[in-house]
Design a protein around this motif. Sequence first.
Motif, PDB file in Angstrom:
ATOM      1  N   ILE A 192      40.588  42.616  27.717  1.00 30.87           N
ATOM      2  CA  ILE A 192      41.166  41.204  28.943  1.00 30.87           C
ATOM      3  C   ILE A 192      40.858  41.922  30.220  1.00 30.87           C
ATOM      4  CG2 ILE A 192      42.084  39.059  29.914  1.00 30.87           C
ATOM      5  CD1 ILE A 192      43.015  38.512  27.344  1.00 30.87           C
ATOM      6  N   PHE A 193      40.119  42.455  31.218  1.00 36.65           N
ATOM      7  CA  PHE A 193      40.243  42.728  32.396  1.00 36.65           C
ATOM      8  C   PHE A 193      40.544  41.806  33.433  1.00 36.65           C
ATOM      9  CE2 PHE A 193      37.112  45.520  30.009  1.00 36.65           C
ATOM     10  CZ  PHE A 193      37.112  46.304  30.519  1.00 36.65           C
ATOM     11  N   THR A 194      42.008  42.755  34.033  1.00 35.53           N
ATOM     12  CA  THR A 194      42.508  41.160  35.599  1.00 35.53           C
ATOM     13  C   THR A 194      42.805  42.139  36.477  1.00 35.53           C
ATOM     14  OG1 THR A 194      44.583  41.697  34.762  1.00 35.53           O
ATOM     15  CG2 THR A 194      43.725  39.863  33.072  1.00 35.53           C
TER      16      THR A 194
ATOM     17  N   VAL B 162      26.900  38.740  32.847  1.00 36.28           N
ATOM     18  CA  VAL B 162      27.198  39.294  33.789  1.00 36.28           C
ATOM     19  C   VAL B 162      27.560  40.424  34.882  1.00 36.28           C
ATOM     20  CG1 VAL B 162      26.054  41.237  32.290  1.00 36.28           C
ATOM     21  CG2 VAL B 162      28.157  41.921  31.932  1.00 36.28           C
ATOM     22  N   SER B 163      26.099  40.171  35.522  1.00 34.01           N
ATOM     23  CA  SER B 163      25.515  40.837  36.700  1.00 34.01           C
ATOM     24  C   SER B 163      26.294  40.690  37.448  1.00 34.01           C
ATOM     25  CB  SER B 163      24.029  40.177  36.820  1.00 34.01           C
ATOM     26  OG  SER B 163      24.277  38.943  36.347  1.00 34.01           O
ATOM     27  N   VAL B 164      27.456  38.909  36.743  1.00 34.34           N
ATOM     28  CA  VAL B 164      27.676  39.253  37.999  1.00 34.34           C
ATOM     29  C   VAL B 164      29.713  39.477  38.312  1.00 34.34           C
ATOM     30  CG1 VAL B 164      27.033  37.637  39.456  1.00 34.34           C
ATOM     31  CG2 VAL B 164      28.278  35.711  37.795  1.00 34.34           C
ATOM     32  N   ILE B 165      29.997  39.939  36.972  1.00 39.44           N
ATOM     33  CA  ILE B 165      31.591  39.824  36.979  1.00 39.44           C
ATOM     34  C   ILE B 165      32.550  40.653  37.988  1.00 39.44           C
ATOM     35  CG2 ILE B 165      31.206  38.622  34.577  1.00 39.44           C
ATOM     36  CD1 ILE B 165      31.642  41.863  33.380  1.00 39.44           C
ATOM     37  N   ASN B 166      31.499  41.584  38.309  1.00 40.74           N
ATOM     38  CA  ASN B 166      32.639  42.962  39.044  1.00 40.74           C
ATOM     39  C   ASN B 166      32.934  41.968  40.425  1.00 40.74           C
ATOM     40  OD1 ASN B 166      32.827  44.984  40.864  1.00 40.74           O
ATOM     41  ND2 ASN B 166      32.679  46.098  39.488  1.00 40.74           N
TER      42      ASN B 166
ATOM     43  N   LYS C 260      31.608  48.863  35.380  1.00 41.26           N
ATOM     44  CA  LYS C 260      32.214  50.255  36.140  1.00 41.26           C
ATOM     45  C   LYS C 260      33.583  48.883  36.534  1.00 41.26           C
ATOM     46  CE  LYS C 260      29.125  52.934  38.578  1.00 41.26           C
ATOM     47  NZ  LYS C 260      29.528  53.134  40.267  1.00 41.26           N
ATOM     48  N   LEU C 261      33.443  48.065  35.548  1.00 37.99           N
ATOM     49  CA  LEU C 261      35.291  46.534  36.243  1.00 37.99           C
ATOM     50  C   LEU C 261      36.408  47.462  36.645  1.00 37.99           C
ATOM     51  CD1 LEU C 261      33.944  45.181  32.825  1.00 37.99           C
ATOM     52  CD2 LEU C 261      32.997  44.519  35.276  1.00 37.99           C
ATOM     53  N   ASP C 262      36.654  48.860  36.110  1.00 42.80           N
ATOM     54  CA  ASP C 262      38.025  49.250  36.160  1.00 42.80           C
ATOM     55  C   ASP C 262      37.491  49.368  38.053  1.00 42.80           C
ATOM     56  OD1 ASP C 262      35.796  51.767  36.724  1.00 42.80           O
ATOM     57  OD2 ASP C 262      37.025  53.165  35.204  1.00 42.80           O
ATOM     58  N   GLU C 263      36.712  49.047  38.709  1.00 44.98           N
ATOM     59  CA  GLU C 263      36.935  48.992  40.146  1.00 44.98           C
ATOM     60  C   GLU C 263      37.890  47.705  40.486  1.00 44.98           C
ATOM     61  OE1 GLU C 263      32.979  48.880  41.553  1.00 44.98           O
ATOM     62  OE2 GLU C 263      32.941  51.381  41.748  1.00 44.98           O
ATOM     63  N   PRO C 264      37.753  46.317  40.039  1.00 42.46           N
ATOM     64  CA  PRO C 264      37.920  45.727  40.079  1.00 42.46           C
ATOM     65  C   PRO C 264      39.682  44.914  40.042  1.00 42.46           C
ATOM     66  CG  PRO C 264      36.527  45.084  39.439  1.00 42.46           C
ATOM     67  CD  PRO C 264      36.508  46.218  39.327  1.00 42.46           C
ATOM     68  N   ALA C 265      39.406  45.522  38.109  1.00 38.20           N
ATOM     69  CA  ALA C 265      40.402  45.864  37.456  1.00 38.20           C
ATOM     70  C   ALA C 265      41.562  46.910  37.568  1.00 38.20           C
ATOM     71  CB  ALA C 265      40.360  45.560  36.427  1.00 38.20           C
ATOM     72  N   ASN C 266      42.746  46.691  37.159  1.00 42.42           N
ATOM     73  CA  ASN C 266      44.476  46.625  37.403  1.00 42.42           C
ATOM     74  C   ASN C 266      44.840  47.069  35.819  1.00 42.42           C
ATOM     75  OD1 ASN C 266      44.265  48.150  40.478  1.00 42.42           O
ATOM     76  ND2 ASN C 266      45.114  45.445  40.658  1.00 42.42           N
TER      77      ASN C 266
ATOM     78  N   VAL D 160      43.883  52.899  35.164  1.00 43.31           N
ATOM     79  CA  VAL D 160      43.886  50.777  35.207  1.00 43.31           C
ATOM     80  C   VAL D 160      45.240  51.385  33.951  1.00 43.31           C
ATOM     81  CG1 VAL D 160      43.266  49.145  33.693  1.00 43.31           C
ATOM     82  CG2 VAL D 160      41.766  50.508  35.144  1.00 43.31           C
ATOM     83  N   GLU D 161      46.316  50.403  33.636  1.00 43.50           N
ATOM     84  CA  GLU D 161      47.116  50.202  32.428  1.00 43.50           C
ATOM     85  C   GLU D 161      46.786  49.695  31.470  1.00 43.50           C
ATOM     86  OE1 GLU D 161      51.536  49.021  31.838  1.00 43.50           O
ATOM     87  OE2 GLU D 161      50.789  48.412  34.153  1.00 43.50           O
ATOM     88  N   VAL D 162      46.534  50.167  30.434  1.00 47.39           N
ATOM     89  CA  VAL D 162      46.314  49.178  29.273  1.00 47.39           C
ATOM     90  C   VAL D 162      47.330  49.049  28.643  1.00 47.39           C
ATOM     91  CG1 VAL D 162      44.922  49.992  27.001  1.00 47.39           C
ATOM     92  CG2 VAL D 162      44.195  51.624  28.921  1.00 47.39           C
ATOM     93  N   ILE D 163      47.609  48.292  28.882  1.00 47.43           N
ATOM     94  CA  ILE D 163      48.291  46.969  27.696  1.00 47.43           C
ATOM     95  C   ILE D 163      47.604  46.629  26.345  1.00 47.43           C
ATOM     96  CG2 ILE D 163      49.649  44.906  27.832  1.00 47.43           C
ATOM     97  CD1 ILE D 163      49.461  44.780  31.171  1.00 47.43           C
ATOM     98  N   THR D 164      48.368  46.888  25.011  1.00 46.49           N
ATOM     99  CA  THR D 164      48.204  46.953  23.711  1.00 46.49           C
ATOM    100  C   THR D 164      48.794  45.922  23.292  1.00 46.49           C
ATOM    101  OG1 THR D 164      47.115  48.734  23.833  1.00 46.49           O
ATOM    102  CG2 THR D 164      47.850  47.814  21.631  1.00 46.49           C
ATOM    103  N   LEU D 165      48.794  44.831  22.630  1.00 49.68           N
ATOM    104  CA  LEU D 165      49.772  44.313  21.817  1.00 49.68           C
ATOM    105  C   LEU D 165      50.636  44.214  20.848  1.00 49.68           C
ATOM    106  CD1 LEU D 165      47.769  40.442  22.602  1.00 49.68           C
ATOM    107  CD2 LEU D 165      49.490  41.259  24.155  1.00 49.68           C
ATOM    108  N   GLY D 166      51.807  44.201  21.129  1.00 47.61           N
ATOM    109  CA  GLY D 166      52.345  45.376  18.769  1.00 47.61           C
ATOM    110  C   GLY D 166      51.660  43.662  18.453  1.00 47.61           C
TER     111      GLY D 166
END
Length: 327
Positions: free
Chosen positions: A144-146, A185-189, A211-217, A282-288
Amino acid sequence: MKTLYALTTISCLAAAPMAMADDFALAYFMGPNHPMNGAVFTPFAEKLAEVSDGALTVTQFPGGALNSSPTQQYSILRDGVTDIAFHPPGYTAQLFPVTTSVTTPGICEDAVECTEALWRAYDVIEQEFDAQILALWTTDPSVIFTADKPVRVLEDMSGMIVRVSSAQDVPFMEALGASGASQPVSVINQNLANGVIDGIAIDTSANMSFKLDEPANYITTNVPGSVTSFALLMNQGVYDALSDQEKAWVNEASGKWLSMQGAQVYHDLAIRGLEVAAGNGVEVITLGDDERARWDAAIQPVLDTWYVSEVGQGMTGEDVMRLMKGE
């Protein structure tokens, strides 16, 4: 008669294409530098030219040159606008209920395993397509990118609008407390950047292409994600009109080997895409494990309903799952 299009100028692209013998038009809506080209499209074309000693060739029409709508690629194939087309079945999931069942969380763990699952069900899957399947493969499961809201626990999903790859994924997203929105997928960024959606459920290979790491943090991993399935298809009439020798060449240049190659490339890209995103801040969060168990429990009622529902061709969800798992 083959329906290949020899279009050499921009003005010709708008006109009705003319057929050329022994050459196939291959249409896709992404650009020519998309990884799909190097993983599947070009290898197919090169292998076909090799095994046929140049008797059968392929001309690519990338970037939506024959039709730019991602959801219309299967239609332009069936209508004879192109000989070969790339189509994500999830965009028209109602036509491919067995094929898109591979997106169900828990059936498989990565692109290679999920592609193997598709090919175990090939005899059933091919009945859904009014086309000759040249390749059939998947991505890794989605993360999940947010943009603005980190997702660390299940409650963080509440009220979010999250883009999903297939309509079949929507009930699972709703079970997590979010609303699922199926979008090309062409519009998601742009949609994530503009706040049209709050998140994107997609595998991390997409970061390399879009390049989803441009809008995603933030990226949240170890979620019960869905894979995206892909198909490279040939117009059935074109295939049926080939001689036995020509069909043999096409068959040799396509099939499971090509599909598995595409799967491996996508698995490798998923690993690389996450590394690139992290390197870009981008901060990567991994669920435990305990938190992941809460997410699994949340979607279990949807899975239970799917298991007993009729998916297609007289098969229930559980039947399809067992077939894909090889049980």
